[in-house]
Design a protein around this motif. Structure first.
Motif, PDB file in Angstrom:
ATOM      1  N   SER A  86     -32.452   7.845  99.035  1.00  0.00           N
ATOM      2  CA  SER A  86     -31.239   8.007  98.221  1.00  0.00           C
ATOM      3  C   SER A  86     -30.357   9.113  98.788  1.00  0.00           C
ATOM      4  CB  SER A  86     -31.604   8.319  96.770  1.00  0.00           C
ATOM      5  OG  SER A  86     -32.271   7.222  96.193  1.00  0.00           O
ATOM      6  N   PHE A  87     -30.966  10.219  99.207  1.00  0.00           N
ATOM      7  CA  PHE A  87     -30.173  11.295  99.802  1.00  0.00           C
ATOM      8  C   PHE A  87     -29.541  10.853 101.120  1.00  0.00           C
ATOM      9  CE2 PHE A  87     -32.138  14.306  96.821  1.00  0.00           C
ATOM     10  CZ  PHE A  87     -30.987  14.987  96.439  1.00  0.00           C
ATOM     11  N   PHE A  88     -30.254  10.071 101.933  1.00  0.00           N
ATOM     12  CA  PHE A  88     -29.647   9.562 103.168  1.00  0.00           C
ATOM     13  C   PHE A  88     -28.410   8.729 102.840  1.00  0.00           C
ATOM     14  CE2 PHE A  88     -34.079   9.766 105.213  1.00  0.00           C
ATOM     15  CZ  PHE A  88     -33.837  11.020 105.745  1.00  0.00           C
ATOM     16  N   ASP A  89     -28.474   7.903 101.784  1.00  0.00           N
ATOM     17  CA  ASP A  89     -27.308   7.115 101.371  1.00  0.00           C
ATOM     18  C   ASP A  89     -26.154   8.007 100.935  1.00  0.00           C
ATOM     19  OD1 ASP A  89     -28.666   4.734 101.877  1.00  0.00           O
ATOM     20  OD2 ASP A  89     -29.204   4.395  99.758  1.00  0.00           O
ATOM     21  N   ILE A  90     -26.462   9.029 100.129  1.00  0.00           N
ATOM     22  CA  ILE A  90     -25.416   9.941  99.656  1.00  0.00           C
ATOM     23  C   ILE A  90     -24.814  10.713 100.827  1.00  0.00           C
ATOM     24  CG2 ILE A  90     -24.994  12.053  98.313  1.00  0.00           C
ATOM     25  CD1 ILE A  90     -27.018  10.923  96.251  1.00  0.00           C
ATOM     26  N   PHE A  91     -25.660  11.266 101.702  1.00  0.00           N
ATOM     27  CA  PHE A  91     -25.146  12.030 102.847  1.00  0.00           C
ATOM     28  C   PHE A  91     -24.297  11.150 103.758  1.00  0.00           C
ATOM     29  CE2 PHE A  91     -29.220  14.801 102.495  1.00  0.00           C
ATOM     30  CZ  PHE A  91     -28.668  15.530 101.458  1.00  0.00           C
ATOM     31  N   ASP A  92     -24.707   9.894 103.950  1.00  0.00           N
ATOM     32  CA  ASP A  92     -23.927   8.974 104.771  1.00  0.00           C
ATOM     33  C   ASP A  92     -22.573   8.690 104.120  1.00  0.00           C
ATOM     34  OD1 ASP A  92     -23.562   7.029 107.003  1.00  0.00           O
ATOM     35  OD2 ASP A  92     -23.572   5.606 105.337  1.00  0.00           O
ATOM     36  N   SER A 125     -20.544   7.136  94.542  1.00  0.00           N
ATOM     37  CA  SER A 125     -19.096   7.328  94.579  1.00  0.00           C
ATOM     38  C   SER A 125     -18.672   8.484  93.677  1.00  0.00           C
ATOM     39  CB  SER A 125     -18.357   6.039  94.223  1.00  0.00           C
ATOM     40  OG  SER A 125     -18.656   5.625  92.911  1.00  0.00           O
ATOM     41  N   ALA A 126     -19.381   8.702  92.581  1.00  0.00           N
ATOM     42  CA  ALA A 126     -19.065   9.836  91.710  1.00  0.00           C
ATOM     43  C   ALA A 126     -19.314  11.155  92.431  1.00  0.00           C
ATOM     44  CB  ALA A 126     -19.884   9.768  90.426  1.00  0.00           C
ATOM     45  N   TYR A 127     -20.428  11.243  93.173  1.00  0.00           N
ATOM     46  CA  TYR A 127     -20.703  12.449  93.950  1.00  0.00           C
ATOM     47  C   TYR A 127     -19.633  12.666  95.020  1.00  0.00           C
ATOM     48  CZ  TYR A 127     -25.449  12.914  92.081  1.00  0.00           C
ATOM     49  OH  TYR A 127     -26.533  13.086  91.261  1.00  0.00           O
ATOM     50  N   VAL A 128     -19.288  11.607  95.726  1.00  0.00           N
ATOM     51  CA  VAL A 128     -18.297  11.711  96.792  1.00  0.00           C
ATOM     52  C   VAL A 128     -16.952  12.155  96.228  1.00  0.00           C
ATOM     53  CG1 VAL A 128     -17.003  10.417  98.525  1.00  0.00           C
ATOM     54  CG2 VAL A 128     -19.467  10.097  98.323  1.00  0.00           C
ATOM     55  N   THR A 129     -16.520  11.550  95.126  1.00  0.00           N
ATOM     56  CA  THR A 129     -15.244  11.921  94.498  1.00  0.00           C
ATOM     57  C   THR A 129     -15.268  13.384  94.076  1.00  0.00           C
ATOM     58  OG1 THR A 129     -14.899   9.652  93.751  1.00  0.00           O
ATOM     59  CG2 THR A 129     -13.660  11.373  92.609  1.00  0.00           C
ATOM     60  N   PHE A 130     -16.356  13.805  93.441  1.00  0.00           N
ATOM     61  CA  PHE A 130     -16.497  15.199  93.009  1.00  0.00           C
ATOM     62  C   PHE A 130     -16.397  16.154  94.196  1.00  0.00           C
ATOM     63  CE2 PHE A 130     -19.612  18.708  92.588  1.00  0.00           C
ATOM     64  CZ  PHE A 130     -18.972  19.457  91.617  1.00  0.00           C
ATOM     65  N   LEU A 131     -17.143  15.859  95.282  1.00  0.00           N
ATOM     66  CA  LEU A 131     -17.150  16.740  96.450  1.00  0.00           C
ATOM     67  C   LEU A 131     -15.813  16.733  97.175  1.00  0.00           C
ATOM     68  CD1 LEU A 131     -20.744  15.992  97.737  1.00  0.00           C
ATOM     69  CD2 LEU A 131     -19.920  18.119  96.692  1.00  0.00           C
ATOM     70  N   GLN A 132     -15.145  15.574  97.244  1.00  0.00           N
ATOM     71  CA  GLN A 132     -13.835  15.513  97.887  1.00  0.00           C
ATOM     72  C   GLN A 132     -12.831  16.383  97.144  1.00  0.00           C
ATOM     73  OE1 GLN A 132     -13.284  11.267  97.862  1.00  0.00           O
ATOM     74  NE2 GLN A 132     -13.663  11.128 100.062  1.00  0.00           N
ATOM     75  N   LYS A 133     -12.835  16.315  95.814  1.00  0.00           N
ATOM     76  CA  LYS A 133     -11.902  17.122  95.035  1.00  0.00           C
ATOM     77  C   LYS A 133     -12.203  18.609  95.209  1.00  0.00           C
ATOM     78  CE  LYS A 133      -9.937  17.950  90.456  1.00  0.00           C
ATOM     79  NZ  LYS A 133      -9.562  19.273  90.848  1.00  0.00           N
ATOM     80  N   ALA A 134     -13.471  18.979  95.166  1.00  0.00           N
ATOM     81  CA  ALA A 134     -13.834  20.390  95.337  1.00  0.00           C
ATOM     82  C   ALA A 134     -13.432  20.890  96.719  1.00  0.00           C
ATOM     83  CB  ALA A 134     -15.336  20.576  95.120  1.00  0.00           C
ATOM     84  N   ALA A 135     -13.678  20.094  97.766  1.00  0.00           N
ATOM     85  CA  ALA A 135     -13.309  20.489  99.123  1.00  0.00           C
ATOM     86  C   ALA A 135     -11.797  20.592  99.266  1.00  0.00           C
ATOM     87  CB  ALA A 135     -13.881  19.498 100.139  1.00  0.00           C
ATOM     88  N   SER A 136     -11.060  19.651  98.692  1.00  0.00           N
ATOM     89  CA  SER A 136      -9.600  19.672  98.759  1.00  0.00           C
ATOM     90  C   SER A 136      -9.044  20.906  98.047  1.00  0.00           C
ATOM     91  CB  SER A 136      -9.034  18.394  98.134  1.00  0.00           C
ATOM     92  OG  SER A 136      -7.634  18.422  98.154  1.00  0.00           O
TER      93      SER A 136
END
Length: 174
Positions: free
Chosen positions: A158-164, A15-26
């Motif tokens: 682990s990467f499959f989980d993150i990418f998903d 979730s930390a990776y997803v939050t970080f990437l969402q903010k950067a993309a936004s």
């Protein structure tokens, strides 16, 4: 652009990776960027843990000029499954997935040998790879391709989980 979501059952760190990437993309989208690259600090150990996710808008046409279907089942039917012949070989599975708020999409995931472009020696790079083909609403023949990759093969699951998790946050807005 992705919408903010939470994953209360996600593995620690996803979730930390997803939050970080969402903010950067936004932030990139608000700035008018067509490309967004992100860098994260190493968190210990001798081996850097690297990966990337790209989103591309793609479309295709038949030889007669008609748009290719963007139906997930049709796309999945055109993608090749690859079985590993022995442990350590490359492999690829093909599925359809349901992305919350978006709908069905075709997906490949596996450990693949990717040819190095314009290489006279025909070398390849082995990578963990997940590609999700998401139909663009109202645009026949167009799909958003969300592709995640990493060369850290030992962490493939682990990467499959993150990418998903990242792909599950994808939304069309506008």
């Amino acid at each position: 652009m992705p919408q903010t979501l939470s994953w209360p059952l996600a593995p620690t760190g996803v979730s930390a990776y997803v939050t970080f990437l969402q903010k950067a993309a936004s932030d990139a989208w608000k700035s008018g960027a067509l490309y967004c690259g992100c860098m994260a600090e190493s968190f210990g150990g001798d081996t850097p843990i690297t990966g990337s996710v790209t989103v591309s808008l793609i479309g295709g046409r038949t030889s007669s000029g008609d748009p290719l279907p963007n139906d997930p089942a049709a796309i999945a039917g055109q993608l090749a499954v690859k079985e590993a012949r022995k442990p350590g070989d490359s492999w690829r599975k093909v599925t359809t997935v349901d992305i919350p708020g978006v709908g069905p999409a075709a997906r490949t995931q596996g450990v693949e040998d990717i040819p190095v472009p314009d290489d006279a020696l025909n070398r390849t790079v082995r990578a963990v790879l997940m590609q999700t083909y998401i139909p663009v609403p109202g645009q026949e023949g167009k799909v958003a391709l969300v592709a995640g990759s990493s060369q850290v093969l030992d962490l493939a699951d682990s990467f499959f989980d993150i990418f998903d998790a990242i792909t599950s946050s994808f939304r069309f807005v506008g």
